[in-house]
Design a protein around this motif. Structure first.
Motif, PDB file in Angstrom:
ATOM      1  N   GLU A  88       0.809  -1.298  -0.183  1.00 14.99           N
ATOM      2  CA  GLU A  88       0.006  -0.057  -0.100  1.00 14.99           C
ATOM      3  C   GLU A  88       0.949   1.151   0.002  1.00 14.99           C
ATOM      4  O   GLU A  88       0.349   2.260  -0.640  1.00 14.99           O
ATOM      5  CB  GLU A  88      -0.897   0.027   1.177  1.00 14.99           C
ATOM      6  N   GLN A  90      -5.313  10.217  -4.696  1.00 17.01           N
ATOM      7  CA  GLN A  90      -5.187   8.849  -4.622  1.00 17.01           C
ATOM      8  C   GLN A  90      -4.041   8.240  -3.772  1.00 17.01           C
ATOM      9  O   GLN A  90      -4.207   7.259  -2.947  1.00 17.01           O
ATOM     10  CB  GLN A  90      -5.044   8.169  -6.153  1.00 17.01           C
ATOM     11  N   GLU A  98      -4.203   6.045  -0.232  1.00 15.59           N
ATOM     12  CA  GLU A  98      -3.432   4.831  -0.176  1.00 15.59           C
ATOM     13  C   GLU A  98      -2.660   4.880   1.343  1.00 15.59           C
ATOM     14  O   GLU A  98      -2.684   3.856   2.012  1.00 15.59           O
ATOM     15  CB  GLU A  98      -2.409   4.640  -1.434  1.00 15.59           C
ATOM     16  N   HIS A 137      -4.971   3.343   3.620  1.00 16.57           N
ATOM     17  CA  HIS A 137      -5.081   2.270   3.769  1.00 16.57           C
ATOM     18  C   HIS A 137      -3.810   1.634   4.649  1.00 16.57           C
ATOM     19  O   HIS A 137      -4.177   0.632   5.475  1.00 16.57           O
ATOM     20  CB  HIS A 137      -4.961   1.355   2.484  1.00 16.57           C
ATOM     21  N   GLU A 142      -4.497  -1.643  -9.517  1.00 15.23           N
ATOM     22  CA  GLU A 142      -5.621  -1.947  -8.634  1.00 15.23           C
ATOM     23  C   GLU A 142      -5.931  -3.461  -8.812  1.00 15.23           C
ATOM     24  O   GLU A 142      -6.458  -4.165  -7.768  1.00 15.23           O
ATOM     25  CB  GLU A 142      -6.656  -0.875  -8.793  1.00 15.23           C
ATOM     26  N   VAL A 176      -3.923  -5.315  -6.414  1.00 16.08           N
ATOM     27  CA  VAL A 176      -4.353  -5.132  -5.333  1.00 16.08           C
ATOM     28  C   VAL A 176      -5.267  -6.014  -4.929  1.00 16.08           C
ATOM     29  O   VAL A 176      -5.531  -6.750  -3.912  1.00 16.08           O
ATOM     30  CB  VAL A 176      -4.400  -3.880  -4.839  1.00 16.08           C
ATOM     31  N   GLN A 183     -12.040  -2.624  -3.008  1.00 12.34           N
ATOM     32  CA  GLN A 183     -11.203  -2.835  -4.174  1.00 12.34           C
ATOM     33  C   GLN A 183     -12.360  -2.707  -5.631  1.00 12.34           C
ATOM     34  O   GLN A 183     -11.607  -2.372  -6.650  1.00 12.34           O
ATOM     35  CB  GLN A 183     -10.587  -4.064  -4.249  1.00 12.34           C
ATOM     36  N   GLU A 223     -12.106   0.888  -6.074  1.00 15.23           N
ATOM     37  CA  GLU A 223     -10.884   1.308  -6.580  1.00 15.23           C
ATOM     38  C   GLU A 223     -10.822   1.175  -8.005  1.00 15.23           C
ATOM     39  O   GLU A 223     -10.242   2.149  -8.701  1.00 15.23           O
ATOM     40  CB  GLU A 223      -9.699   0.753  -5.690  1.00 15.23           C
TER      41      GLU A 223
HETATM   42 FE1  FEO Z   1      -5.109   0.586  -1.214  1.00 14.41          FE
HETATM   43 FE2  FEO Z   1      -5.750   1.364  -4.081  1.00 14.41          FE
HETATM   44  O1  FEO Z   1      -5.680  -0.039  -3.116  1.00 14.41           O
END
Ligand code: FEO
Length: 169
Positions: A16, A45, A49, A52, A93, A96, A126, A129
Protein backbone atom coordinates in the motif's frame (compact mmCIF):
# COMPACT_ATOMS: atom_id res chain seq x y z
CA UNK A 1 -1.83 -14.30 14.69
CA UNK A 2 -0.40 -17.08 12.53
CA UNK A 3 2.90 -16.13 10.93
CA UNK A 4 1.88 -16.65 7.33
CA UNK A 5 -1.08 -14.30 7.76
CA UNK A 6 0.93 -11.74 9.73
CA UNK A 7 3.59 -11.78 7.00
CA UNK A 8 0.97 -11.46 4.26
CA UNK A 9 -0.78 -8.51 5.91
CA UNK A 10 2.58 -6.89 6.65
CA UNK A 11 3.56 -7.31 3.03
CA UNK A 12 0.25 -5.76 1.96
CA UNK A 13 0.89 -2.79 4.25
CA UNK A 14 4.19 -2.24 2.44
CA UNK A 15 2.50 -2.72 -0.95
CA UNK A 16 0.00 0.00 0.00
CA UNK A 17 2.96 2.32 0.63
CA UNK A 18 4.22 1.40 -2.84
CA UNK A 19 0.74 2.21 -4.19
CA UNK A 20 0.95 5.69 -2.63
CA UNK A 21 4.44 6.02 -4.07
CA UNK A 22 3.48 5.06 -7.61
CA UNK A 23 0.43 7.35 -7.59
CA UNK A 24 2.54 10.24 -6.33
CA UNK A 25 4.98 9.52 -9.19
CA UNK A 26 2.04 9.58 -11.62
CA UNK A 27 0.85 12.85 -10.07
CA UNK A 28 4.28 14.37 -10.57
CA UNK A 29 4.40 13.20 -14.21
CA UNK A 30 0.91 14.60 -14.90
CA UNK A 31 1.72 17.93 -13.29
CA UNK A 32 4.90 18.09 -15.33
CA UNK A 33 2.90 17.89 -18.58
CA UNK A 34 0.44 20.57 -17.44
CA UNK A 35 -2.49 18.38 -16.38
CA UNK A 36 -3.02 19.87 -12.93
CA UNK A 37 -6.46 18.30 -12.50
CA UNK A 38 -5.25 14.78 -13.27
CA UNK A 39 -2.25 15.43 -11.02
CA UNK A 40 -4.65 16.41 -8.23
CA UNK A 41 -6.66 13.21 -8.76
CA UNK A 42 -3.52 11.07 -8.44
CA UNK A 43 -2.31 12.97 -5.41
CA UNK A 44 -5.63 12.35 -3.65
CA UNK A 45 -5.29 8.69 -4.66
CA UNK A 46 -1.84 8.61 -3.04
CA UNK A 47 -3.26 10.16 0.14
CA UNK A 48 -6.00 7.53 0.23
CA UNK A 49 -3.39 4.78 -0.10
CA UNK A 50 -1.65 6.13 3.00
CA UNK A 51 -4.98 5.80 4.83
CA UNK A 52 -4.94 2.10 3.85
CA UNK A 53 -1.35 1.84 5.13
CA UNK A 54 -2.44 3.29 8.45
CA UNK A 55 -5.33 0.86 8.66
CA UNK A 56 -3.15 -2.23 8.00
CA UNK A 57 -0.57 -0.87 10.45
CA UNK A 58 -3.19 -0.41 13.19
CA UNK A 59 -4.74 -3.82 12.51
CA UNK A 60 -1.38 -5.54 12.99
CA UNK A 61 -0.80 -3.70 16.27
CA UNK A 62 -4.36 -4.38 17.43
CA UNK A 63 -3.67 -8.08 16.92
CA UNK A 64 -0.46 -7.90 18.94
CA UNK A 65 1.91 -7.90 15.95
CA UNK A 66 4.61 -5.36 15.20
CA UNK A 67 4.45 -4.06 11.61
CA UNK A 68 7.79 -4.16 9.80
CA UNK A 69 8.51 -1.47 7.24
CA UNK A 70 10.33 -2.67 4.13
CA UNK A 71 12.26 -0.93 1.35
CA UNK A 72 9.91 0.52 -1.25
CA UNK A 73 10.69 0.04 -4.95
CA UNK A 74 11.34 3.08 -7.09
CA UNK A 75 8.29 3.78 -9.26
CA UNK A 76 8.57 4.81 -12.92
CA UNK A 77 9.28 8.48 -13.57
CA UNK A 78 7.17 8.95 -16.68
CA UNK A 79 4.57 7.32 -18.89
CA UNK A 80 3.89 7.53 -22.63
CA UNK A 81 0.66 9.49 -22.13
CA UNK A 82 -1.91 10.39 -19.45
CA UNK A 83 -3.94 7.42 -20.70
CA UNK A 84 -0.95 5.10 -20.24
CA UNK A 85 -0.53 6.34 -16.65
CA UNK A 86 -4.20 5.73 -15.78
CA UNK A 87 -4.14 2.33 -17.52
CA UNK A 88 -1.14 1.44 -15.38
CA UNK A 89 -3.05 2.62 -12.28
CA UNK A 90 -5.97 0.37 -13.28
CA UNK A 91 -3.66 -2.65 -13.69
CA UNK A 92 -2.08 -1.81 -10.34
CA UNK A 93 -5.48 -1.84 -8.63
CA UNK A 94 -6.24 -5.23 -10.19
CA UNK A 95 -3.02 -6.53 -8.61
CA UNK A 96 -4.10 -5.10 -5.24
CA UNK A 97 -7.47 -6.86 -5.57
CA UNK A 98 -5.80 -10.16 -6.30
CA UNK A 99 -3.46 -9.75 -3.31
CA UNK A 100 -6.42 -9.01 -1.01
CA UNK A 101 -8.25 -12.09 -2.33
CA UNK A 102 -5.18 -14.23 -1.56
CA UNK A 103 -5.07 -12.84 1.98
CA UNK A 104 -8.76 -13.68 2.45
CA UNK A 105 -8.02 -17.25 1.28
CA UNK A 106 -5.25 -17.50 3.88
CA UNK A 107 -7.45 -16.06 6.65
CA UNK A 108 -10.23 -18.51 5.82
CA UNK A 109 -7.79 -21.43 5.59
CA UNK A 110 -6.62 -20.86 9.13
CA UNK A 111 -10.07 -19.80 10.37
CA UNK A 112 -8.94 -16.34 11.46
CA UNK A 113 -12.36 -14.72 11.35
CA UNK A 114 -11.17 -11.39 12.76
CA UNK A 115 -8.66 -11.02 9.92
CA UNK A 116 -11.29 -12.12 7.43
CA UNK A 117 -13.72 -9.46 8.74
CA UNK A 118 -10.99 -6.82 8.47
CA UNK A 119 -10.05 -7.89 4.93
CA UNK A 120 -13.67 -7.98 3.70
CA UNK A 121 -13.68 -4.18 3.93
CA UNK A 122 -10.94 -4.20 1.29
CA UNK A 123 -12.71 -6.76 -0.89
CA UNK A 124 -15.54 -4.19 -1.18
CA UNK A 125 -13.20 -1.21 -1.35
CA UNK A 126 -11.36 -2.74 -4.31
CA UNK A 127 -14.54 -2.82 -6.41
CA UNK A 128 -14.71 0.96 -6.01
CA UNK A 129 -10.94 1.42 -6.45
CA UNK A 130 -10.94 -0.42 -9.78
CA UNK A 131 -14.14 1.26 -10.99
CA UNK A 132 -13.02 4.82 -10.23
CA UNK A 133 -9.69 4.42 -12.08
CA UNK A 134 -11.38 2.63 -14.95
CA UNK A 135 -13.88 5.51 -15.28
CA UNK A 136 -10.98 7.87 -15.91
CA UNK A 137 -9.40 5.41 -18.38
CA UNK A 138 -12.67 5.33 -20.34
CA UNK A 139 -13.00 9.13 -20.31
CA UNK A 140 -9.43 9.54 -21.55
CA UNK A 141 -10.07 7.03 -24.34
CA UNK A 142 -13.13 9.01 -25.42
CA UNK A 143 -11.17 12.25 -25.74
CA UNK A 144 -8.03 10.75 -27.30
CA UNK A 145 -6.67 13.18 -29.89
CA UNK A 146 -9.05 15.96 -28.82
CA UNK A 147 -7.21 18.53 -26.65
CA UNK A 148 -10.42 20.36 -25.76
CA UNK A 149 -11.92 17.14 -24.40
CA UNK A 150 -8.76 16.42 -22.44
CA UNK A 151 -8.96 19.91 -20.97
CA UNK A 152 -12.51 19.23 -19.78
CA UNK A 153 -11.62 15.84 -18.28
CA UNK A 154 -8.66 17.44 -16.54
CA UNK A 155 -10.89 20.13 -15.07
CA UNK A 156 -13.25 17.49 -13.69
CA UNK A 157 -10.39 15.46 -12.18
CA UNK A 158 -9.28 18.64 -10.44
CA UNK A 159 -12.48 18.56 -8.35
CA UNK A 160 -11.46 15.46 -6.39
CA UNK A 161 -10.88 16.21 -2.72
CA UNK A 162 -9.16 14.08 -0.08
CA UNK A 163 -11.49 13.42 2.83
CA UNK A 164 -9.56 12.22 5.88
CA UNK A 165 -11.25 9.28 7.60
CA UNK A 166 -12.76 9.68 11.04
CA UNK A 167 -10.38 7.67 13.23
CA UNK A 168 -11.66 5.47 16.00
CA UNK A 169 -10.81 6.76 19.48
FE1 FEO B 1 -5.09 0.54 -1.34
FE2 FEO B 1 -5.85 1.39 -4.16
O1 FEO B 1 -5.56 0.01 -2.98
Amino acid sequence: MEKKLTDGINSQMNFEIYSAYIYLAMSSYLKGIGLNGAANWMKVQAQEEMVHVDDFYDFLHDRGECPELAAINKPPVKWDSPLAAFEHAYKHEQIVSSRINNLVDTALDIRDHAANAFLQKYVSEQIEEEASVNDVVQQLKLVEGAPQGLFMVDRELGQRVFIPPVKKA
